[in-house]
Design a protein around this motif. Structure first.
Motif, PDB file in Angstrom:
ATOM      1  N   MET B  72      14.009  12.279  90.925  1.00  0.00           N
ATOM      2  CA  MET B  72      15.357  12.638  91.439  1.00  0.00           C
ATOM      3  C   MET B  72      15.670  14.030  91.508  1.00  0.00           C
ATOM      4  O   MET B  72      15.887  14.553  92.446  1.00  0.00           O
ATOM      5  N   MET B  73      15.281  14.822  90.237  1.00  0.00           N
ATOM      6  CA  MET B  73      15.298  16.147  90.312  1.00  0.00           C
ATOM      7  C   MET B  73      14.361  16.820  91.407  1.00  0.00           C
ATOM      8  O   MET B  73      14.598  17.712  91.743  1.00  0.00           O
ATOM      9  N   ALA B  76      13.945  14.364  95.347  1.00  0.00           N
ATOM     10  CA  ALA B  76      15.195  14.223  96.115  1.00  0.00           C
ATOM     11  C   ALA B  76      15.885  15.566  95.994  1.00  0.00           C
ATOM     12  O   ALA B  76      16.729  15.797  96.924  1.00  0.00           O
ATOM     13  N   GLY B  77      15.992  16.487  94.907  1.00  0.00           N
ATOM     14  CA  GLY B  77      16.533  17.629  94.544  1.00  0.00           C
ATOM     15  C   GLY B  77      15.816  18.852  95.180  1.00  0.00           C
ATOM     16  O   GLY B  77      15.976  19.098  96.205  1.00  0.00           O
ATOM     17  N   LYS B  81      15.353  19.518  99.187  1.00  0.00           N
ATOM     18  CA  LYS B  81      16.557  20.626  99.784  1.00  0.00           C
ATOM     19  C   LYS B  81      15.814  21.871 100.002  1.00  0.00           C
ATOM     20  O   LYS B  81      16.198  22.506 101.043  1.00  0.00           O
ATOM     21  N   VAL B  95      17.654  16.140 108.201  1.00  0.00           N
ATOM     22  CA  VAL B  95      18.494  15.448 106.802  1.00  0.00           C
ATOM     23  C   VAL B  95      17.679  14.819 105.897  1.00  0.00           C
ATOM     24  O   VAL B  95      16.955  13.873 106.225  1.00  0.00           O
ATOM     25  N   GLY B  96      17.707  15.507 104.505  1.00  0.00           N
ATOM     26  CA  GLY B  96      16.753  14.905 103.642  1.00  0.00           C
ATOM     27  C   GLY B  96      17.640  13.643 102.833  1.00  0.00           C
ATOM     28  O   GLY B  96      18.823  13.477 102.716  1.00  0.00           O
ATOM     29  N   LEU B  97      16.575  12.575 102.865  1.00  0.00           N
ATOM     30  CA  LEU B  97      17.146  11.194 102.192  1.00  0.00           C
ATOM     31  C   LEU B  97      16.089  10.730 101.273  1.00  0.00           C
ATOM     32  O   LEU B  97      14.923  10.748 101.640  1.00  0.00           O
ATOM     33  N   SER B  98      16.516  10.280 100.242  1.00  0.00           N
ATOM     34  CA  SER B  98      15.767   9.347  99.325  1.00  0.00           C
ATOM     35  C   SER B  98      15.855   7.953  99.815  1.00  0.00           C
ATOM     36  O   SER B  98      16.703   7.848 100.709  1.00  0.00           O
ATOM     37  N   LEU B 100      17.082   5.755  98.404  1.00  0.00           N
ATOM     38  CA  LEU B 100      18.225   5.177  97.658  1.00  0.00           C
ATOM     39  C   LEU B 100      19.462   5.387  99.072  1.00  0.00           C
ATOM     40  O   LEU B 100      20.399   4.442  99.212  1.00  0.00           O
ATOM     41  N   ASP B 101      19.308   6.221  99.666  1.00  0.00           N
ATOM     42  CA  ASP B 101      20.338   6.920 100.743  1.00  0.00           C
ATOM     43  C   ASP B 101      20.472   6.088 102.084  1.00  0.00           C
ATOM     44  O   ASP B 101      19.227   5.842 102.828  1.00  0.00           O
ATOM     45  N   GLY B 102      21.490   5.094 102.001  1.00  0.00           N
ATOM     46  CA  GLY B 102      21.619   4.199 103.157  1.00  0.00           C
ATOM     47  C   GLY B 102      20.366   3.342 103.250  1.00  0.00           C
ATOM     48  O   GLY B 102      20.152   2.561 104.086  1.00  0.00           O
ATOM     49  N   ARG B 103      19.852   2.968 101.823  1.00  0.00           N
ATOM     50  CA  ARG B 103      18.783   1.909 101.431  1.00  0.00           C
ATOM     51  C   ARG B 103      17.782   2.137 102.781  1.00  0.00           C
ATOM     52  O   ARG B 103      17.233   1.115 103.224  1.00  0.00           O
ATOM     53  N   ALA B 162      16.960   2.792  91.380  1.00  0.00           N
ATOM     54  CA  ALA B 162      16.089   3.559  91.937  1.00  0.00           C
ATOM     55  C   ALA B 162      14.703   3.071  91.321  1.00  0.00           C
ATOM     56  O   ALA B 162      14.397   2.958  90.164  1.00  0.00           O
TER      57      ALA B 162
END
Lengths: 263, 263
Positions: B72-73, B76-77, B81, B95-98, B100-103, B162
């Motif tokens: 995550m860090m 995704a972090g 970014k 638009v950065g997405l893992s 998890l975001d919006g599945r 996750a």
């Protein structure tokens, strides 16, 4: 839309807040802090968060490049994805975004902090700014299609660089550009306290006129929060609640009027 | 849409890649790794990444909770970014997405890794899975409105947790659900090498039939990449290029046919 600001303190009841969000009958936009996560990570990294005191006497974090990268890891990374996962587990289709993503929150870079160094006044430039523009188009696109935006630091400046800012100002900017039906701030206190050391002194109601008065009475983070709230209300009147984020059902409590209600 | 996988190695020329993406005339979906960022962060945290060897002999990372939080860090972090900021600086509305975001990318949890411990065979369960479902609706929503999705780890499982997975499998899953006009893998080599120690042995062309043969010849990460490519091609034929991400213009070079072209 209901605008929910979740503080970054470590004692907030995130599962309870998430359960309450899952039960809402209207769309939400969430903004969250991550102070505790950031400080813990800085500690594990043996990194010291630099603060500077301006000639006018205000102390603030120096947003140098290591700090901005720490924000990416702690805010946009760990805290944001943990919260998005909790929401997904409760069936809320959350989309975590930093201000950089789709330029959802643009900041105006701070001109610099006036400090005294070795007897001389100098202007210290860092990567900080204040939330200004909001990409309402992207938020509408997400909200209208059933997604719950979960916003956090860093923001983006006009040139596409990451900048640190205040999440409470993000809430104010959001409300200015996309007026919310109500705003809830979930904090580590039962509301706005007249005596910060005494939780029994929470103010139940506050009218707009009294905000400035309170703002001058309190200090630090709460003063900044009140300034953000005042700015939000100047743009468009709404109901704002500052409520305890540590109860079993923090958002439900806030919506039922527990905490400090400003209207 | 053109699907671009940016490897997680430290010697990739990210500014060059970003400049090339800004010059594209068609929409892109980006998937990126962050191995180097992850390993550096683990090192700074004094954290050891655990690996396990299954009874069948394959060694893999043990995706325990600390590792998922590290993802995550780091992914995704920090890495996501940083890349989104570089793209924004070049005018690409990323638009950065893992997952998890919006599945956006759902994984099927791995049943477990069969290991031998103290002479006994046990099933070790961790937070890992394989990319399976894709939220094409969310990707279309973003791409049709001028945004460039930038996807990375972790993914989400059916229950909203996750999970760690392989980014190359994300590329294959994306292509299965939303066929790409072409796919480019940017790596730290001039293409697929017959001798991994000799950059002069890059294979210029490979047909579908030869992939399995190569897959059995190479090992480790490249073998897994070829397996993902084979799976992608089984679903829908397309042009795939494995190209050097370290040149001045990695993507332009790849689109001009430099590297290993599979079609």
């Amino acid at each position: 839309v209901i605008l929910i600001k979740i503080g970054g303190g470590m004692s907030l009841n995130l599962p309870g807040i998430v359960e309450d969000i899952a039960g809402l009958h209207e769309p939400a936009i969430i903004v969250h802090g991550a102070n505790a996560v950031r400080d813990e990570l800085a500690d594990r990294l043996g990194m010291e968060i630099q603060t500077v005191t301006s000639v006018s006497g205000t102390t603030s974090v120096l947003s140098d490049e290591p700090l901005v990268e720490l924000m990416m890891m702690a805010y946009a990374g760990l805290a944001n994805k943990r919260l998005v996962a909790l929401l997904q587990q409760r069936g809320v289709n959350a989309v975590g975004l930093s201000g950089l993503d789709g330029r959802v929150i643009t900041a105006r870079r701070n001109p610099g902090i006036r400090v005294r160094q070795a007897g001389k006044r100098i202007l210290l430039r860092d990567h900080s700014g204040r939330a200004e523009a909001v990409n309402v188009g992207l938020l509408d696109l997400l909200v209208d299609n059933g997604y719950t935006p979960v916003l956090t630091m860093p923001l983006v400046d006009e040139d596409g660089h990451a900048v640190n800012s205040e999440n409470d100002d993000v809430v104010a900017a959001l409300h200015r550009h996309k007026p919310a039906q109500q705003i809830v701030f979930l904090v580590e206190a039962p509301g706005l306290l007249t005596d910060p050391d005494d939780p029994a002194t929470a103010i139940p109601h506050l009218n707009r006129e009294k905000i400035l008065e309170q703002e001058q009475r309190v200090s630090g983070r709460m003063a900044r929060k009140l300034r953000s709230i005042r700015r939000a209300l100047e743009a468009s009147p709404t109901r704002i609640t500052i409520a305890d984020g540590r109860t079993a059902h923090p958002l439900t409590d806030a919506l039922e009027g527990r905490g400090t209600v400003i209207q």
